[in-house]
Enzyme design. Structure first.
Site, PDB file in Angstrom:
ATOM      1  N   LYS A 247       1.141  -1.191   0.152  1.00  0.00           N
ATOM      2  CA  LYS A 247      -0.122  -0.073   0.056  1.00  0.00           C
ATOM      3  C   LYS A 247       0.861   1.343   0.147  1.00  0.00           C
ATOM      4  O   LYS A 247       2.096   1.144   0.546  1.00  0.00           O
ATOM      5  CB  LYS A 247      -0.647  -0.005   1.311  1.00  0.00           C
ATOM      6  CG  LYS A 247      -2.110   0.965   1.384  1.00  0.00           C
ATOM      7  CD  LYS A 247      -3.289   0.248   0.484  1.00  0.00           C
ATOM      8  CE  LYS A 247      -4.389   1.061   0.093  1.00  0.00           C
ATOM      9  NZ  LYS A 247      -5.458   0.405  -0.426  1.00  0.00           N
TER      10      LYS A 247
ATOM     11  N   GLY B 163     -26.565   1.256   1.423  1.00  0.00           N
ATOM     12  CA  GLY B 163     -25.527   2.067   0.584  1.00  0.00           C
ATOM     13  C   GLY B 163     -25.686   1.508  -1.127  1.00  0.00           C
ATOM     14  O   GLY B 163     -25.571   0.289  -1.209  1.00  0.00           O
TER      15      GLY B 163
ATOM     16  N   GLY C 281     -24.064   3.303  -3.536  1.00  0.00           N
ATOM     17  CA  GLY C 281     -22.829   3.973  -4.318  1.00  0.00           C
ATOM     18  C   GLY C 281     -22.446   3.135  -5.384  1.00  0.00           C
ATOM     19  O   GLY C 281     -23.328   2.357  -6.100  1.00  0.00           O
TER      20      GLY C 281
ATOM     21  N   TYR D  58     -25.125  -0.345  -5.757  1.00  0.00           N
ATOM     22  CA  TYR D  58     -25.977   0.262  -6.991  1.00  0.00           C
ATOM     23  C   TYR D  58     -25.957  -0.968  -7.952  1.00  0.00           C
ATOM     24  O   TYR D  58     -26.904  -1.613  -8.348  1.00  0.00           O
ATOM     25  CB  TYR D  58     -25.490   1.356  -8.017  1.00  0.00           C
ATOM     26  CG  TYR D  58     -26.211   1.897  -9.195  1.00  0.00           C
ATOM     27  CD1 TYR D  58     -27.653   2.273  -9.221  1.00  0.00           C
ATOM     28  CD2 TYR D  58     -25.748   1.350 -10.250  1.00  0.00           C
ATOM     29  CE1 TYR D  58     -28.174   2.528 -10.417  1.00  0.00           C
ATOM     30  CE2 TYR D  58     -26.158   1.851 -11.415  1.00  0.00           C
ATOM     31  CZ  TYR D  58     -27.623   2.198 -11.535  1.00  0.00           C
ATOM     32  OH  TYR D  58     -27.968   2.755 -12.721  1.00  0.00           O
TER      33      TYR D  58
HETATM   34  P1  NAD Z   1     -19.660   4.528  -2.534  1.00  0.00           P
HETATM   35  O1  NAD Z   1     -18.887   5.743  -1.734  1.00  0.00           O
HETATM   36  O2  NAD Z   1     -19.713   4.675  -4.071  1.00  0.00           O
HETATM   37  O3  NAD Z   1     -20.846   4.192  -2.002  1.00  0.00           O
HETATM   38  C1  NAD Z   1     -21.196   3.967  -0.530  1.00  0.00           C
HETATM   39  C2  NAD Z   1     -22.749   4.484  -0.547  1.00  0.00           C
HETATM   40  O4  NAD Z   1     -22.944   4.523   0.889  1.00  0.00           O
HETATM   41  C3  NAD Z   1     -22.866   6.188  -0.775  1.00  0.00           C
HETATM   42  O5  NAD Z   1     -23.901   6.205  -1.848  1.00  0.00           O
HETATM   43  C4  NAD Z   1     -23.291   6.625   0.423  1.00  0.00           C
HETATM   44  O6  NAD Z   1     -23.943   8.070   0.586  1.00  0.00           O
HETATM   45  C5  NAD Z   1     -23.673   5.508   1.329  1.00  0.00           C
HETATM   46  N1  NAD Z   1     -23.673   5.614   2.784  1.00  0.00           N
HETATM   47  C6  NAD Z   1     -22.695   6.069   3.535  1.00  0.00           C
HETATM   48  N2  NAD Z   1     -23.244   6.020   4.683  1.00  0.00           N
HETATM   49  C7  NAD Z   1     -24.262   5.626   4.837  1.00  0.00           C
HETATM   50  C8  NAD Z   1     -25.229   5.027   5.948  1.00  0.00           C
HETATM   51  N3  NAD Z   1     -25.063   5.193   7.287  1.00  0.00           N
HETATM   52  N4  NAD Z   1     -26.393   4.443   5.567  1.00  0.00           N
HETATM   53  C9  NAD Z   1     -26.708   4.100   4.334  1.00  0.00           C
HETATM   54  N5  NAD Z   1     -26.028   4.655   3.271  1.00  0.00           N
HETATM   55  C10 NAD Z   1     -24.821   5.284   3.525  1.00  0.00           C
HETATM   56  O7  NAD Z   1     -18.606   3.216  -2.278  1.00  0.00           O
HETATM   57  P2  NAD Z   1     -18.766   1.970  -2.962  1.00  0.00           P
HETATM   58  O8  NAD Z   1     -17.369   1.903  -4.067  1.00  0.00           O
HETATM   59  O9  NAD Z   1     -19.743   1.579  -3.297  1.00  0.00           O
HETATM   60  O10 NAD Z   1     -17.860   1.250  -1.749  1.00  0.00           O
HETATM   61  C11 NAD Z   1     -18.741   0.660  -0.546  1.00  0.00           C
HETATM   62  C12 NAD Z   1     -17.813  -0.042   0.358  1.00  0.00           C
HETATM   63  O11 NAD Z   1     -17.225  -1.286  -0.443  1.00  0.00           O
HETATM   64  C13 NAD Z   1     -16.740   0.632   0.911  1.00  0.00           C
HETATM   65  O12 NAD Z   1     -16.375   0.172   2.218  1.00  0.00           O
HETATM   66  C14 NAD Z   1     -15.559   0.198  -0.076  1.00  0.00           C
HETATM   67  O13 NAD Z   1     -14.117   0.362   0.757  1.00  0.00           O
HETATM   68  C15 NAD Z   1     -15.900  -1.297  -0.553  1.00  0.00           C
HETATM   69  N6  NAD Z   1     -15.161  -1.594  -1.652  1.00  0.00           N
HETATM   70  C16 NAD Z   1     -15.643  -1.041  -2.900  1.00  0.00           C
HETATM   71  C17 NAD Z   1     -14.792  -1.625  -3.830  1.00  0.00           C
HETATM   72  C18 NAD Z   1     -15.208  -0.996  -5.315  1.00  0.00           C
HETATM   73  O14 NAD Z   1     -14.601  -1.499  -6.365  1.00  0.00           O
HETATM   74  N7  NAD Z   1     -15.725   0.133  -5.388  1.00  0.00           N
HETATM   75  C19 NAD Z   1     -13.913  -2.620  -3.814  1.00  0.00           C
HETATM   76  C20 NAD Z   1     -13.716  -3.293  -2.738  1.00  0.00           C
HETATM   77  C21 NAD Z   1     -14.347  -2.932  -1.581  1.00  0.00           C
END
Ligand code: NAD
Length: 356
Positions: A80, A177, A179, A183
């Site tokens: 990292k 969530g 996001g 989604y």
């Molecule tokens: P993102 O920020 O796009 O989506 C997260 C969503 O959660 C946001 O829309 C936010 O408004 C919502 N949110 C935050 N707090 C909330 C709550 N208390 N109640 C309801 N909704 C809430 O993030 P993401 O990329 O979808 O990632 C989500 C999780 O998955 C994170 O922990 C991230 O580390 C993990 N992750 C993501 C990926 C990836 O490819 N994007 C890969 C591995 C792990």
């Protein structure tokens, strides 16, 4: 914190501090373990309160990457980079090219990618100075749909384990969530005719998007998501949402989502879920789809091949659930056992001399 003591205790290989006098780039790269291959891990840009906080975050995240890559069956180690600075002020072409030069100085022992506050565009600048970077524009693309796809297959494996059947159309889901990953997960669940889906969100734009695109998916307030009478609770938002307060409320038989570090205390809350009869799909195994996808950039990217590898999360989780059952440990502990065993086995395999 005495860094050498910490490195010795957890088996780190290398920790590099760097400062670029032209751009003010200030950062740390940690390489935890390269038994399986070059250490891969994103570059996180954060305004840390102290150098100590940055170092600890870097060490912790690098180690997490070792287990994630090992459990995903990839020939990668864990590493990292953290950069200390204000993302609204420090970013520039020169800043990221300076980073690229430090990545290059590690000569392929470490491969970087985007992470919190760094983007594919930033990585394109890094790429001008080194080839040891993945997640570039026009290559493996947005990792989030692939992460969600892995979560989808992980949910199927969890359903199979608990109910003996992974037909999504029989079950109900609560997604926290919507996001980047939540989604897409909902999209896959709908395509598989999920019986009922609830979601919660705090971002109004994301709430509106879901209501507009999929009115059949029902919105609930954030504090209502845990106690819903559903089969699967899928955390796709924040870390540490499984804790002393939330676990007693959960009625679902399965917790399986994309969120990282979802157990507030890995040991305690892993066991708490087990004792409550809730099957937990360990975060670093079920959410590895994005990492598996980006790894394929190193093999010359082919989407079908990447998707096939992501589907293997299904069998991998079933294997981990079995270890947990046989050894009477939490699924989180079982995932660690699984990852460590692979590292150990491959290490032993390489112990005899083969002339090249
Ligand atoms: P993102 O920020 O796009 O989506 C997260 C969503 O959660 C946001 O829309 C936010 O408004 C919502 N949110 C935050 N707090 C909330 C709550 N208390 N109640 C309801 N909704 C809430 O993030 P993401 O990329 O979808 O990632 C989500 C999780 O998955 C994170 O922990 C991230 O580390 C993990 N992750 C993501 C990926 C990836 O490819 N994007 C890969 C591995 C792990």
């Amino acid at each position: 914190m005495n860094k050498f003591d910490y490195m010795e205790k957890h088996g780190y290989e290398q920790m590099v501090y760097f400062f670029d006098k032209t751009t003010g780039l200030k950062g740390i790269t940690c390489i935890h373990n390269t038994t399986l291959g070059p250490a891969l891990g994103g570059t996180r840009l954060w305004n840390y309160d102290s150098e100590e906080d940055a170092a600890l975050d870097c060490l912790r995240l690098a180690r997490g990457m070792t287990y994630k890559a090992a459990a995903a069956g990839l020939n990668l180690g864990g590493g990292k980079t953290v950069l200390i600075g204000d993302a609204n002020k420090v970013k520039s072409e020169a800043y990221f090219r300076a980073l690229g030069r430090y990545v290059q100085s590690l000569n392929g022992r470490y491969i970087t990618a985007e992470d919190v506050n760094t983007s594919t565009k930033d990585m394109d600048y890094v790429h001008m100075e080194t080839h040891h970077v993945v997640g570039l524009e026009g290559k493996s693309g947005n990792p989030s749909p692939m992460t969600a796809l892995g979560v989808f297959h992980g949910i199927r494996a969890s359903l199979k384990k608990v109910f003996g059947n992974d037909d999504i159309s029989r079950y109900s889901f609560a997604v926290q969530g919507t996001g980047q990953t939540g989604y897409f997960l909902i999209k896959y669940l709908l395509e598989a005719n999920a019986k009922k889906i609830y979601f919660t969100e705090i971002n109004q734009k994301h709430i509106d998007r879901m209501k507009h695109e999929h009115p059949e998916v029902e919105f609930v307030k954030p504090d209502q998501i845990f106690a819903l009478e559903v089969d699967v609770f899928s955390p796709c938002a924040l870390g540490a949402v499984l804790n002393d307060d939330s676990i007693p409320q959960i009625k679902a038989k399965i917790v399986a989502g994309s969120a990282n570090n979802v157990l507030q205390d890995e040991e305690k809350h892993g066991v708490m879920l087990k004792d409550k009869g809730i099957l937990y799909a360990p975060d670093f195994v079920i959410n590895a789809g994005g990492l598996i996808n980006v790894y394929h950039e190193l093999l010359s990217y082919n989407k079908d091949r990447a998707v096939r590898d992501i589907e293997k999360i299904f069998d991998r989780l079933l294997e981990i659930f079995e270890i947990a059952e046989n050894e009477d440990i939490s699924t989180y502990a079982a995932a660690r056992v699984y990852a460590k065993k692979r590292i150990e086995t491959i290490n032993n395999l390489h112990s005899n001399y083969i002339p090249r």
